[in-house]
Design an enzyme around this catalytic site. Sequence first.
Site, PDB file in Angstrom:
ATOM      1  N   HIS A 133       0.869  -1.183   0.000  1.00  0.00           N
ATOM      2  CA  HIS A 133       0.000   0.000   0.000  1.00  0.00           C
ATOM      3  C   HIS A 133       0.909   1.237   0.000  1.00  0.00           C
ATOM      4  O   HIS A 133       2.010   1.193   0.551  1.00  0.00           O
ATOM      5  CB  HIS A 133      -0.829  -0.054   1.293  1.00  0.00           C
ATOM      6  CG  HIS A 133      -1.921   0.960   1.407  1.00  0.00           C
ATOM      7  ND1 HIS A 133      -1.687   2.280   1.716  1.00  0.00           N
ATOM      8  CD2 HIS A 133      -3.271   0.833   1.310  1.00  0.00           C
ATOM      9  CE1 HIS A 133      -2.843   2.916   1.793  1.00  0.00           C
ATOM     10  NE2 HIS A 133      -3.820   2.066   1.548  1.00  0.00           N
ATOM     11  N   ASP A 210       2.974  -4.475   7.990  1.00  0.00           N
ATOM     12  CA  ASP A 210       1.746  -3.709   7.785  1.00  0.00           C
ATOM     13  C   ASP A 210       0.576  -4.683   7.935  1.00  0.00           C
ATOM     14  O   ASP A 210       0.308  -5.492   7.044  1.00  0.00           O
ATOM     15  CB  ASP A 210       1.767  -3.070   6.392  1.00  0.00           C
ATOM     16  CG  ASP A 210       0.453  -2.363   6.055  1.00  0.00           C
ATOM     17  OD1 ASP A 210      -0.490  -2.433   6.866  1.00  0.00           O
ATOM     18  OD2 ASP A 210       0.382  -1.749   4.974  1.00  0.00           O
ATOM     19  N   GLN A 213      -4.669  -4.829   6.818  1.00  0.00           N
ATOM     20  CA  GLN A 213      -5.665  -5.789   6.334  1.00  0.00           C
ATOM     21  C   GLN A 213      -5.709  -7.034   7.210  1.00  0.00           C
ATOM     22  O   GLN A 213      -6.774  -7.495   7.597  1.00  0.00           O
ATOM     23  CB  GLN A 213      -5.371  -6.221   4.891  1.00  0.00           C
ATOM     24  CG  GLN A 213      -5.722  -5.215   3.833  1.00  0.00           C
ATOM     25  CD  GLN A 213      -7.185  -4.825   3.840  1.00  0.00           C
ATOM     26  OE1 GLN A 213      -8.057  -5.626   4.103  1.00  0.00           O
ATOM     27  NE2 GLN A 213      -7.439  -3.564   3.586  1.00  0.00           N
ATOM     28  N   LYS A 236     -10.701  -0.310  10.146  1.00  0.00           N
ATOM     29  CA  LYS A 236     -10.886  -1.615   9.494  1.00  0.00           C
ATOM     30  C   LYS A 236     -11.139  -2.711  10.516  1.00  0.00           C
ATOM     31  O   LYS A 236     -11.574  -3.796  10.164  1.00  0.00           O
ATOM     32  CB  LYS A 236      -9.667  -1.957   8.632  1.00  0.00           C
ATOM     33  CG  LYS A 236      -9.498  -0.984   7.461  1.00  0.00           C
ATOM     34  CD  LYS A 236      -8.303  -1.303   6.600  1.00  0.00           C
ATOM     35  CE  LYS A 236      -8.092  -0.175   5.595  1.00  0.00           C
ATOM     36  NZ  LYS A 236      -6.839  -0.308   4.836  1.00  0.00           N
ATOM     37  N   CYS A 374      -4.776   2.439  -3.726  1.00  0.00           N
ATOM     38  CA  CYS A 374      -3.548   2.945  -3.083  1.00  0.00           C
ATOM     39  C   CYS A 374      -2.391   1.979  -3.288  1.00  0.00           C
ATOM     40  O   CYS A 374      -1.537   1.816  -2.412  1.00  0.00           O
ATOM     41  CB  CYS A 374      -3.754   3.217  -1.597  1.00  0.00           C
ATOM     42  SG  CYS A 374      -4.984   4.456  -1.260  1.00  0.00           S
TER      43      CYS A 374
HETATM   44  C1  LIG Z   1      -5.913   0.507   4.603  1.00  0.00           C
HETATM   45  C2  LIG Z   1      -4.497   0.093   4.495  1.00  0.00           C
HETATM   46  C3  LIG Z   1      -3.465   0.925   4.926  1.00  0.00           C
HETATM   47  C4  LIG Z   1      -3.685   2.324   5.404  1.00  0.00           C
HETATM   48  O1  LIG Z   1      -4.599   2.433   6.460  1.00  0.00           O
HETATM   49  P1  LIG Z   1      -4.961   3.905   6.971  1.00  0.00           P
HETATM   50  O2  LIG Z   1      -6.092   3.707   7.900  1.00  0.00           O
HETATM   51  O3  LIG Z   1      -5.364   4.683   5.736  1.00  0.00           O
HETATM   52  O4  LIG Z   1      -3.739   4.463   7.576  1.00  0.00           O
HETATM   53  C5  LIG Z   1      -2.176   0.464   4.845  1.00  0.00           C
HETATM   54  N1  LIG Z   1      -1.908  -0.767   4.385  1.00  0.00           N
HETATM   55  C6  LIG Z   1      -2.866  -1.606   3.966  1.00  0.00           C
HETATM   56  C7  LIG Z   1      -2.491  -2.975   3.484  1.00  0.00           C
HETATM   57  C8  LIG Z   1      -4.203  -1.206   4.010  1.00  0.00           C
HETATM   58  O5  LIG Z   1      -5.147  -2.043   3.587  1.00  0.00           O
END
Ligand SMILES: *Cc1c(COP(=O)(O)O)cnc(C)c1O
Length: 416
Positions: A133, A210, A213, A236, A374
Amino acid sequence: MTAGAAGPRVAPYDVARVRGEFPILAQRVHGQPLVYLDNAATTQKPRAVLDALRTYYETANANVHRGVHTLSERATAGFEGARQTVARFLHAAEPREIIFTRNATEGVNLVAQTFGRQRVGAGDEVLVTAMEHHSNIVPWQMLCESAGARLRVVPIDDEGALRMDELRRLIGPRTKIVAVSQLSNALGTINPVAEIIAIAHEAGAAVLVDGAQAAYHMPVDVQALDCDFYVCTGHKLYGPTGIGVLYGKAAHLEAMPPYQGGGDMIASVTFEKTTYNVIPAKFEAGTPNIAGAIGLAAGLDYMTAIGMDRIQAHEQELLEYGTAALAAVPGLRLIGTAPRKASILSFVIDGIHPHDIGTIVDREGVAIRTGHHCAQPVMERFGVPATARASLALYNTREDIDRLVASLHTVHEVFG
Ligand SMILES: *Cc1c(COP(=O)(O)O)cnc(C)c1O
């Protein structure tokens, strides 16, 4: 059965009852019952989360860590209790390893601008993957630019799986940080992060995972993974926007300089010298998002009560059902077919722009995402400007998939 599925079979939960706990799902869109399949962008909120926010403001609202009065004690207990809930959810060793941020993005920036500046110098390398992302690319790019370091990228194969042979080749003595998503938002690929972390550590590199998800689709254990940092995002995790989580190993967090200066992050201040507070306060300058943290904890409790293994099994079953159902749509091509994947159905349809797909299915009450998600480098890798993406959450059903597929057939009628 894809390998992303939970091992032993687990008892299903009552999805109809669960759906009843999400007020927003009861509405109609363009005269049709809403089908919400844009969960990878943000999930809907159960009543338990909405109630926690309301109860906080109605009964406990005050600033934290300051007053001795009763409301301030209540607010502080709620906020610090939320930190404990997050620590349990991620299986962190201690609550002080949990830093509240605005979102996952801020967590990555925090690490890049503190730990990153300490560790990464001229000629060093930061390794990311081709499926990241933008949140897990740009902060590292900014760091590399200012440090004179090099950003290197592990490629992915035609199915959207990470090239582990390339990863092994690219990690070397210059690699200081590896930043990798556990679950790709654009492809659904699950990366073998435990293995990546072991390889990186052997080479002396630290790893940021990260989990924006992954954290709402599968059980996460940061100690078992042995990651140095893990980021996720409240909105999320069935919680509110404006709250996120950075997990960091205590030894790292203690050695890192502060990210922002202000109230709460100090031990003492004079104009000559300021000394900093201990962790986690050192990284939480200013009044935090108290209600957000409490709402996030309610979201985590909600998932825990259902069971992450049961949520994972439910979504995996739906993913398999959806993969087969979409395959029957004429001209449809799935983007992202890695052997280990979860919750994401990204696709293109011959001759129809993804934005048109999104607009047409919306008229049938079906919410999906269209665009680059993104993750523009992923789109470039697959030679598409954008994809349509249906993404699953714990309240989705086979009927939701059927409605999506039926609405995709109307796309063909419109453009046929
Ligand atoms: C949504 C997402 C982000 C960013 O999350 P934010 O709430 O916009 O900071 C980063 N990495 C992944 C894989 C995502 O799905």
